[in-house]
Design a protein around this motif. Structure first.
Motif, PDB file in Angstrom:
ATOM      1  N   TYR B 182       0.911  -1.318  -0.107  1.00 53.53           N
ATOM      2  CA  TYR B 182       0.196  -0.047  -0.076  1.00 53.53           C
ATOM      3  C   TYR B 182       1.011   1.312   0.022  1.00 53.53           C
ATOM      4  O   TYR B 182       1.805   1.322   0.673  1.00 53.53           O
ATOM      5  N   GLN B 189      -9.310   2.207   6.459  1.00 52.28           N
ATOM      6  CA  GLN B 189      -8.065   1.701   6.799  1.00 52.28           C
ATOM      7  C   GLN B 189      -7.652   2.396   8.426  1.00 52.28           C
ATOM      8  O   GLN B 189      -7.701   2.113   9.176  1.00 52.28           O
ATOM      9  N   ALA B 210      -8.197 -12.839  11.674  1.00 47.57           N
ATOM     10  CA  ALA B 210      -8.323 -12.567  10.339  1.00 47.57           C
ATOM     11  C   ALA B 210      -9.414 -12.831   9.566  1.00 47.57           C
ATOM     12  O   ALA B 210      -9.484 -12.323   8.409  1.00 47.57           O
ATOM     13  N   LEU B 212     -12.463 -12.274  10.474  1.00 47.29           N
ATOM     14  CA  LEU B 212     -13.490 -11.017  10.499  1.00 47.29           C
ATOM     15  C   LEU B 212     -13.058  -9.954   9.633  1.00 47.29           C
ATOM     16  O   LEU B 212     -12.214 -10.224   8.630  1.00 47.29           O
ATOM     17  N   ALA B 213     -13.994  -8.945   9.556  1.00 46.59           N
ATOM     18  CA  ALA B 213     -13.703  -7.917   8.568  1.00 46.59           C
ATOM     19  C   ALA B 213     -12.552  -6.943   8.729  1.00 46.59           C
ATOM     20  O   ALA B 213     -12.769  -5.891   8.189  1.00 46.59           O
ATOM     21  N   TRP B 214     -11.578  -7.316   9.472  1.00 41.83           N
ATOM     22  CA  TRP B 214     -10.448  -6.305   9.370  1.00 41.83           C
ATOM     23  C   TRP B 214      -9.662  -6.022   8.124  1.00 41.83           C
ATOM     24  O   TRP B 214      -9.794  -7.024   7.375  1.00 41.83           O
ATOM     25  N   PRO B 215      -9.549  -4.865   7.724  1.00 40.79           N
ATOM     26  CA  PRO B 215      -8.800  -4.621   6.653  1.00 40.79           C
ATOM     27  C   PRO B 215      -7.709  -5.346   6.338  1.00 40.79           C
ATOM     28  O   PRO B 215      -6.753  -5.641   7.295  1.00 40.79           O
ATOM     29  N   LEU B 216      -7.381  -5.686   5.087  1.00 36.81           N
ATOM     30  CA  LEU B 216      -6.224  -6.621   4.592  1.00 36.81           C
ATOM     31  C   LEU B 216      -4.886  -5.961   5.111  1.00 36.81           C
ATOM     32  O   LEU B 216      -4.117  -6.724   5.696  1.00 36.81           O
ATOM     33  N   ILE B 217      -4.865  -4.847   5.476  1.00 37.02           N
ATOM     34  CA  ILE B 217      -3.482  -4.266   5.682  1.00 37.02           C
ATOM     35  C   ILE B 217      -3.184  -4.800   6.881  1.00 37.02           C
ATOM     36  O   ILE B 217      -2.055  -4.896   7.586  1.00 37.02           O
ATOM     37  N   ASP B 219      -4.363  -7.350   8.418  1.00 30.39           N
ATOM     38  CA  ASP B 219      -4.257  -8.865   8.547  1.00 30.39           C
ATOM     39  C   ASP B 219      -2.557  -8.835   8.154  1.00 30.39           C
ATOM     40  O   ASP B 219      -1.982  -9.694   8.903  1.00 30.39           O
ATOM     41  N   ASN B 220      -2.135  -8.134   7.138  1.00 31.41           N
ATOM     42  CA  ASN B 220      -0.847  -8.261   6.959  1.00 31.41           C
ATOM     43  C   ASN B 220       0.097  -7.850   7.941  1.00 31.41           C
ATOM     44  O   ASN B 220       1.313  -8.401   8.104  1.00 31.41           O
TER      45      ASN B 220
END
Lengths: 769, 230
Positions: B182, B189, B210, B212-217, B219-220
Motif C-alpha cells: 500500500y 483503514q 483474520a 473477520l472484516a479487518w482490512p487486509l492491511i 491482516d498483513n
C-alpha cells in the motif's frame, strides 16, 4: 315360561364325580405313550378326531361320555342359591386339581432329567398339560360365563397356564435356558441339533406369557444375546489374529447367514434384529479398523489388486453396521490420494531430469501424468460404481482424494494447463489414424471428468481457448464434431460463459470459409483487383477470440497488395466494421528456388516477411532486417532462429552458433535441399502462459467484484464471513477464490463507495444504493 | 453594531411588564457577550491576512508562538477540531469564533489555560473517535482527495494516537514504512487502526481474527508481527 326350580344338588356326590373324572383323565394322559406332537395338537383343537389310534379313541370316548354328566353337575353347582353357590369352591378345585397334577407328576419327571432329554420331556409334559387344561376348562366352562367375570378372575384356560408357570416354569426356567443355549452352541460349532424341539421350547416361553413376550425376552432372549455376544467376541478375537481380511469376511458373512437362519427356524421373529445386530457388532464393528487396515489383505491391498468380489463383500458387510462405511471411505480417500500424489511426484521427477533434453510434446511428463490420472480415475470410479453400489460416502471419498492431487502443478505447469494440453493433444490426433473417433470421444469425456476436480476451471478454459485458436488457425487440425463435443462438456461443468466464446470461434471459421468463396467470386468478377498472389482471409469476431497484440510489421509489397485488395472487397460488402490485421497468426506458402531444386515452404507470415527480403539482397545483418521489418527483438530472435538454427536451415548464419545475436549476418542458403517438395518450417509460439494467467486473474477480480455487488444488492446488509462464504460458493463452479483476494476486492468496493461498513458493527457491510 | 441589533430585537418582541429587569439583565449579559465576541474577533484580525480575511499558515505560526505551543503540537489539531476547521493551515472567522467561543477564551492567556481542558475533553471516548476521524479528513488537502500517503499517515498516527497507544503506534509505523503493498491509507483503514488499538490485545494479538472484516492491511500487519516473533 316355567322356571327351572333348582333342584337340590347332592354336593358331595357331585364333587366325588368331579374328582374321579379328573383322576381318570390324568391317568389316561399319563398312560399315553409318547405321541407325536402333531397328534396331541390335533386333539387339542378338535372335538371329533378321526384317528386310528386306539388310545386317543379311548380318551375321547371317555371324555365324551363324562362330558354331559360333568357339565350338568357343574351347572347345578353354580346355579345353586347363594350363599350355597359353589362357584368359588369350584374355581379353587379346578386350580387345585391342576396343581396337584403338576406337583405329583410333571415336576418330578422334569427334575429327573437333564439337558436335551429334559427339554424333550418338558415339551411332552407341556402339550400334555395343555390337553388337560383344555378339557378341564370345558368341564368347568360355566364358571367362565359368569363367575370369572363377576369376580374379575383369570379365565380358566389362562388360570391353568399360570399354574404351570408358577409351579413348573419358575423352578425350571434356568435349567431350560441353559439347555437351550447349550444346544445352540453345539449347532454353532457345526453339529446338527433337534430344531423342531427347540422351536417347541421357545413356543413355551412365549405362550407362558399369556400375550406378553416378557418371559421369553427376560428369561431366554436376554441370556441368549449375552451368550451370543461372548461367543462371537471369542471367535472374532481369534480370527482377527489368524485370518486375512477376505477370509475373515467370508466367515463373518457365513455366520450372519447362519444366525438369520437360526432365528427363522426356531427363535421368535422379534429376536431377529437384536440377534443380528449383536453378531454384527461383535464380528464387524469391534474389529473394523484392524480388519480394514490389515497389512497385506486389508482394504488398501484389495483396492490395489482389484479383488472385486472381496470388495463387494466388504461393502455389503460394512454397510450393515452404523457408521460402518465411514472408516472405509477414509481409507479409500487416503489410498487414492497416495496413489495420485505418487503419480504427480513421478511426473515431477521425470520433468526435472528431462529439462536438459528436448521435450517431445506427445510424451512429456505432464501429458503422461494426465493419462495416468485418467486411468486411476477409471479404476477407482469403477470400484465405487460397480462394487460399492455408487454409495454417496464413497463417491465423496473419491472426490476428496482427487481434489487434492488434481490441483498440483508439475514443473511449473498448473493442472489446468496440463489438462488443456492433454485435450489439445487428443484433438490434434482427430485427423490421423492414431485414434478412432470413438476413442477420441471417450478420451475427451474422461478427461473432462477430471475438470470437476480442478479448482481453476477458468484457467483451463482460457488455456483451451488459446490452444483452440492455434488449432483452428495454424494447424488446421480441427474436426468440428469433436470440438463441439468438448465444448458441451465444458458447458455442463462451468456454465455457458466460456463455451459460448469458443463455439463462436468454431463458427467463425465455418463462416470464414463461406466468406472466402465470396472473395474468390469477387476476384473472378474483378480480375484487375487481384493482388497477384493467392490470398485467403479469415475474419474473426473480436469478443470470441483471445486478444492478440497487433504488430507494426512492415509488410513486403506483395502482401500489401493483398491486404489492399481484400480491404476493398470487405468494404464493398460490409459497412461499419473495423478490421485489425493480426499478422502473427498468418501463414504463407513460398516457392523457394534453391540450387538443387525448388521447394515450396510453408511458413508463418513473419518468417515469410524475412525471407522475401532476400529477394533483393543476398546478405543482410540482424540490424538491417530489424530496421526493414520493424519487429521486436523477441520476435526477431524467434523468427531468425527458426530459419537458420533449427531443422531446416533456409538461411545461413554467421557465426554458425546455435543462438541468434544482434551481431549476426544472414545469407540465403542456396545449397539447401530436402527430399520432399514441400516442407513446413515451424515457428514455435511465444510462451503465452504468463499472459493467460494474468488475463485470468484480471477476469477473476471483475468476477469477484460483480458477485459481491450482486449479493450485497439483494441482501442490503450482510456480515463479513457470510459475504465471503456466499462469494466462494457462487464462484465455485468457475474457480476457487482466495479469501484474501475477496477481502481486497471488498475494500476496493468500499473505496469506490459501493459498500460501507455498518456504523454499529464494523463486521457488517451495507450496500450503498 | 451588536448593541443596536439586540436593542432592535428587544423592542420587536412583546414585552412583559415584569421583564423590565430581565431586559436590563439581558442587555447587560448581552453586553458582556458582545464584548467577548468583539475581543475574539479582534484576536482573529490580529493574525489574519488582510487581503484574504483568513488566518493563513504564517498567521498560525505566529499564533502558535504566542501560545507557546509548537504548531505541530497535537493541541493545535485539537483546537482545529473544536473549531471544526475545514482547511488545513487556515482558519476562517466563523471557525475561529466557533472554537474560541466554545472554549470561553477571548484572550491568549485564557486560551492557553483552556488547552488542558480541551485535551481532557478530546480524550473522552465519544469525542476521541470523532477527533480521530476528523484528523484524517483534515489532512485531505486536495479536492476529491480520499487517501493520504504513508509518510503523512505515520506522522499523523504518532501525533494523534502516540500518547495513548505508544507500542501499537511504533510497531504499526514500522510496518507501514516497511511494506510495499500500500502506498496510501484510506479512511476505512484509518478508522480500523483506532479500533485495532482499542480492541486487540497488544503485543499478544491473541484475540485477532483474520477471518473477520479487518482490512487486509491489518491482516498483513499481524502476520508480519507473528513472523517476527517466531
Amino acid at each position: 315360561m316355567p322356571i327351572h326350580s333348582p333342584k337340590t344338588v347332592d354336593v358331595e356326590a357331585g364333587m366325588a364325580v368331579l374328582k374321579q373324572s379328573v383322576t381318570k383323565l390324568t391317568n389316561i394322559l399319563e398312560g399315553l405313550p409318547e405321541m407325536p406332537f402333531n397328534t396331541m395338537e390335533y386333539m387339542l383343537l378338535c372335538t371329533y378326531v378321526v384317528s386310528t389310534d386306539s388310545f386317543s379313541l379311548s380318551l375321547l370316548s371317555f371324555l365324551r361320555l363324562m362330558m354331559d354328566l360333568l357339565l350338568s353337575t357343574i351347572y347345578d353347582f353354580c346355579t345353586m342359591k347363594t350363599p350355597n353357590d359353589l362357584s368359588e369352591q369350584l374355581y379353587a378345585e379346578y386350580k387345585k386339581s391342576l396343581m396337584d397334577y403338576l406337583h405329583s407328576t410333571v415336576l418330578p419327571s422334569l427334575r429327573s432329567k437333564n439337558d436335551e432329554y429334559m427339554l424333550k420331556e418338558l415339551v411332552r409334559r407341556w402339550l400334555n398339560y395343555k390337553v388337560m387344561v383344555r378339557w378341564l376348562s370345558r368341564f368347568f366352562h360355566y364358571l367362565d360365563r359368569y363367575f370369572v367375570k363377576k369376580k374379575a378372575l383369570l379365565p380358566l384356560k389362562e388360570a391353568g397356564i399360570t399354574c404351570f408357570r408358577d409351579l413348573v416354569y419358575e423352578e425350571m426356567k434356568g435349567k431350560i435356558k441353559d439347555a437351550v443355549i447349550s444346544l445352540i452352541y453345539q449347532e454353532r460349532e457345526g453339529s446338527q441339533i433337534d430344531r423342531p424341539l427347540l422351536n417347541n421350547v421357545v413356543e413355551i416361553f412365549i405362550q407362558i406369557g399369556l400375550g406378553s413376550k416378557q418371559y421369553y425376552e427376560v428369561d431366554l432372549e436376554a441370556p441368549l444375546l449375552q451368550d451370543t455376544a461372548a461367543y462371537y467376541s471369542r471367535k472374532a478375537s481369534k480370527w482377527i489374529l489368524e485370518d486375512s481380511c477376505p477370509e475373515y469376511m467370508l466367515k463373518a458373512e457365513e455366520r450372519l447367514k447362519q444366525e438369520k437362519d437360526r432365528v427363522d427356524h426356531y427363535l421368535d421373529h422379534t429376536t431377529k434384529q437384536k440377534l443380528i445386530e449383536n453378531v454384527e457388532h461383535q464380528l464387524l464393528s469391534v474389529n473394523e479398523i484392524q480388519l480394514l487396515e490389515k497389512e497385506n489383505s486389508g482394504l488398501i491391498a484389495l483396492l490395489r489388486d482389484g479383488k472385486v468380489d472381496d470388495l463387494e463383500r466388504l461393502y455389503r458387510l460394512f454397510s450393515r453396521i452404523p457408521e460402518g462405511l465411514t472408516h472405509v471411505s477414509q481409507l479409500f480417500t487416503q489410498h487414492v490420494k497416495a496413489e495420485g500424489t505418487a503419480l504427480v511426484s513421478q511426473a515431477e521427477n521425470a520433468a526435472s531430469s528431462k529439462r536438459a533434453e528436448k521435450r517431445d510434446a506427445t510424451d512429456s511428463p505432464q501429458l503422461v501424468l494426465i493419462r495416468r490420472i485418467i486411468e486411476l480415475h477409471d479404476k477407482y470410479m469403477g470400484y465405487v460404481q460397480e462394487n460399492f453400489q455408487n454409495h454417496t460416502l464413497l463417491n465423496k471419498a473419491l472426490k476428496e482424494a482427487f481434489e487434492v492431487f488434481c490441483n498440483k502443478s508439475v514443473a511449473g505447469s498448473s493442472s489446468a494447463e496440463m489438462l488443456a494440453s492433454f485435450c489439445d493433444n487428443v484433438l490434434r490426433k482427430a485427423g490421423s489414424e492414431k485414434l478412432s473417433d470413438e476413442e477420441i470421444d471417450t478420451t475427451l469425456e474422461k478427461a473432462m471428468k477430471l475438470l470437476s476436480y480442478i479448482n481453476d476451471k477458468d484457467l483451463f478454459a482460457e488455456f483451451s481457448r488459446k490452444k483452440l485458436a492455434r488449432r483452428l488457425l495454424f494447424d488446421r487440425y480441427a474436426n468440428e464434431d469433436h470440438e463441439r463435443l468438448i465444448l458441451t462438456y465444458l458447458k455442463q461443468q462451468c456454465g455457458g460463459q466460456f463455451s459460448s466464446k469458443m463455439e463462436g470461434m468454431v463458427t467463425d471459421l465455418t463462416l470464414a470459409k463461406e466468406n472466402q468463396s465470396c472473395f474468390e467470386d469477387y476476384l473472378y468478377a474483378n480480375p484487375h483487383a487481384h493482388p497477384g498472389t493467392e490470398l485467403s482471409v479469415s475474419v474473426l469476431t473480436t469478443g470470441f477470440w483471445p486478444s492478440y497484440k497487433s504488430s507494426d510489421l512492415t509488410l513486403p509489397d506483395e502482401m500489401i497488395k493483398c491486404i489492399e485488395a481484400y480491404k476493398k472487397f470487405y468494404e464493398s460488402s460490409t459497412k461499419n466494421r473495423k478490421l485489425s490485421w493480426i499478422y502473427s497468426l498468418g501463414t504463407c506458402n513460398i516457392n523457394a528456388k534453391f540450387d538443387a531444386k525448388s521447394i515450396e515452404l510453408t511458413v508463418a507470415t513473419y518468417q515469410a516477411a524475412v525471407l522475401l527480403l532476400f529477394n533483393s539482397a543476398d546478405r543482410l545483418s540482424y540490424a538491417e532486417i530489424k530496421a526493414q521489418l520493424n519487429l521486436t527483438d523477441e520476435d526477431m530472435v524467434r523468427v531468425l532462429h527458426s530459419l537458420s538454427c533449427a531443422r531446416y536451415k533456409i538461411l545461413k548464419k554467421a557465426p554458425m552458433t546455435d543462438t541468434v545475436s544482434p551481431n549476426d549476418i544472414f545469407e540465403f542458403n542456396s545449397k539447401f535441399t530436402d527430399k520432399m517438395r514441400r516442407i513446413k518450417v515451424p515457428l514455435p509460439p511465444v510462451d503465452e502462459n504468463k499472459k493467460v494467467i494474468e488475463d485470468v486473474n484480471k477476469d477473476r477480480r471483475y468476477a469477484i467484484d460483480a458477485y459481491i455487488v450482486r449479493i450485497m444488492k439483494s441482501r442490503k446488509a450482510l456480515g463479513h464471513q457470510q459475504l465471503v462464504l456466499e462469494c466462494i460458493q457462487q464462484l465455485s463452479r468457475i474457480f476457487k477464490p482466495d479469501v484474501k483476494l475477496i477481502k481486497q476486492r471488498i475494500e476496493d468496493l468500499i473505496t469506490r463507495e459501493f459498500l460501507e461498513r455498518d456504523g454499529e458493527d464494523p463486521n457488517v457491510y451495507k450496500y450503498i444504493a | 453594531m451588536r448593541r443596536s441589533s439586540t436593542r432592535k430585537t428587544g423592542s420587536a418582541l412583546p414585552v412583559n411588564p415584569s421583564s423590565g429587569s430581565s431586559d436590563a439583565y439581558r442587555s447587560a449579559s448581552s453586553k458582556a457577550v458582545s464584548k467577548e465576541v468583539e475581543r475574539i474577533d479582534n484576536l482573529f484580525y490580529a493574525y489574519a491576512d488582510a487581503s484574504s480575511g483568513l488566518i493563513d499558515p504564517e498567521g498560525i505560526e505566529s499564533f502558535c508562538s504566542d501560545l507557546e505551543v509548537d504548531y505541530t503540537d497535537v493541541r493545535i489539531l485539537m483546537l482545529a477540531w473544536k473549531m471544526k476547521a475545514e482547511k488545513q493551515g487556515y482558519f476562517t472567522l466563523e471557525e475561529w469564533r466557533r472554537g474560541l467561543k466554545a472554549l470561553h477564551a477571548d484572550t491568549i492567556s485564557k486560551l492557553k489555560k483552556s488547552l488542558s481542558e480541551l485535551e481532557k475533553e478530546v480524550a473522552r471516548p465519544t469525542n476521541f473517535s470523532d477527533f480521530y476521524s476528523y484528523s484524517f479528513r483534515y489532512c485531505l488537502t486536495e479536492d476529491k482527495q480520499k487517501c493520504i500517503d504513508i509518510e503523512s499517515a505515520c506522522e499523523l498516527l504518532d501525533l494523534v494516537l502516540g500518547f495513548q497507544f505508544r507500542p501499537q503506534v511504533d510497531k504499526l509505523v514500522e510496518y507501514l514504512k516497511h511494506q510495499r503493498d500500500y502506498k496510501v491509507i484510506n479512511m476505512d483503514q484509518w478508522t480500523s487502526f483506532l479500533r485495532f488499538c482499542n480492541e486487540i490485545n497488544f503485543l499478544s494479538l491473541d484475540n485477532y481474527d483474520a477471518e473477520l472484516a479487518w482490512p487486509l492491511i491489518l491482516d498483513n500487519f499481524v502476520e508480519w508481527i507473528r513472523e517476527k516473533q517466531s
